[in-house]
Write a protein that holds these residues in place. Structure first.
Motif, PDB file in Angstrom:
ATOM      1  N   ALA A  27       0.862  -1.400  -0.136  1.00  0.00           N
ATOM      2  CA  ALA A  27      -0.056  -0.006  -0.122  1.00  0.00           C
ATOM      3  C   ALA A  27       0.678   1.138   0.073  1.00  0.00           C
ATOM      4  O   ALA A  27       0.629   2.146  -0.827  1.00  0.00           O
ATOM      5  N   TYR A  28       1.706   1.352   0.782  1.00  0.00           N
ATOM      6  CA  TYR A  28       2.645   2.485   0.948  1.00  0.00           C
ATOM      7  C   TYR A  28       3.302   3.112  -0.699  1.00  0.00           C
ATOM      8  O   TYR A  28       3.279   4.006  -0.692  1.00  0.00           O
ATOM      9  N   TRP A  31       0.513   4.128  -2.927  1.00  0.00           N
ATOM     10  CA  TRP A  31       0.157   5.590  -2.454  1.00  0.00           C
ATOM     11  C   TRP A  31       1.323   6.620  -2.692  1.00  0.00           C
ATOM     12  O   TRP A  31       0.733   7.849  -2.937  1.00  0.00           O
ATOM     13  N   GLY A  35      -0.540   8.292  -5.301  1.00  0.00           N
ATOM     14  CA  GLY A  35      -1.840   8.899  -4.613  1.00  0.00           C
ATOM     15  C   GLY A  35      -1.769  10.593  -4.606  1.00  0.00           C
ATOM     16  O   GLY A  35      -2.723  11.379  -4.646  1.00  0.00           O
ATOM     17  N   TRP A  43      -3.989  14.961  -2.248  1.00  0.00           N
ATOM     18  CA  TRP A  43      -4.128  13.409  -2.525  1.00  0.00           C
ATOM     19  C   TRP A  43      -5.241  13.344  -3.347  1.00  0.00           C
ATOM     20  O   TRP A  43      -6.447  13.660  -3.170  1.00  0.00           O
ATOM     21  N   LEU A  47      -7.921   5.203  -5.889  1.00  0.00           N
ATOM     22  CA  LEU A  47      -7.119   4.731  -6.857  1.00  0.00           C
ATOM     23  C   LEU A  47      -7.764   3.634  -7.340  1.00  0.00           C
ATOM     24  O   LEU A  47      -8.467   2.634  -6.611  1.00  0.00           O
ATOM     25  N   GLN A  66      -4.332  10.597   4.905  1.00  0.00           N
ATOM     26  CA  GLN A  66      -3.197  10.409   4.016  1.00  0.00           C
ATOM     27  C   GLN A  66      -1.933  11.083   4.927  1.00  0.00           C
ATOM     28  O   GLN A  66      -0.821  10.573   4.912  1.00  0.00           O
TER      29      GLN A  66
END
Length: 88
Positions: A27-28, A31, A35, A43, A47, A66
């Motif tokens: 995920a990191y 994004w 993101g 942001w 997505l 975020q």
């Protein structure tokens, strides 16, 4: 006198570790790359399955979430660049 705290169930611990692994490894990075909205700032709200931004409004809650999420990234073990996404 209070009773000692019980250890969490093993299944809960393994689920937590699996979620943490997903966040840090999957995920990191997605994004951090897709993101930030370079055109409008802030942001992207969502997505798609390929990691491409879905056009639409930018909700205030997403912006705060975020920022907080990336501020927590180093403590969770993400070694990526968490500072740059914080500046969007």
């Amino acid at each position: 006198m209070t009773a000692p705290a019980k250890a969490p169930p093993a299944g809960l611990v393994s689920t937590l570790e699996a979620l943490k692994t997903w966040l840090v490894q999957d995920a990191y990075p997605v994004w951090a790359a897709a993101g930030p909205d370079a055109e409008l700032g802030g942001w992207h709200d969502r997505l798609d399955q390929t990691g491409a931004p879905i056009p639409g409004d930018q909700r205030a809650r997403v912006q705060a979430r975020q920022a907080w999420t990336f501020a927590q990234a180093p403590a969770l073990g993400w070694a990526g660049d968490w500072r740059t996404p914080m500046l969007w």
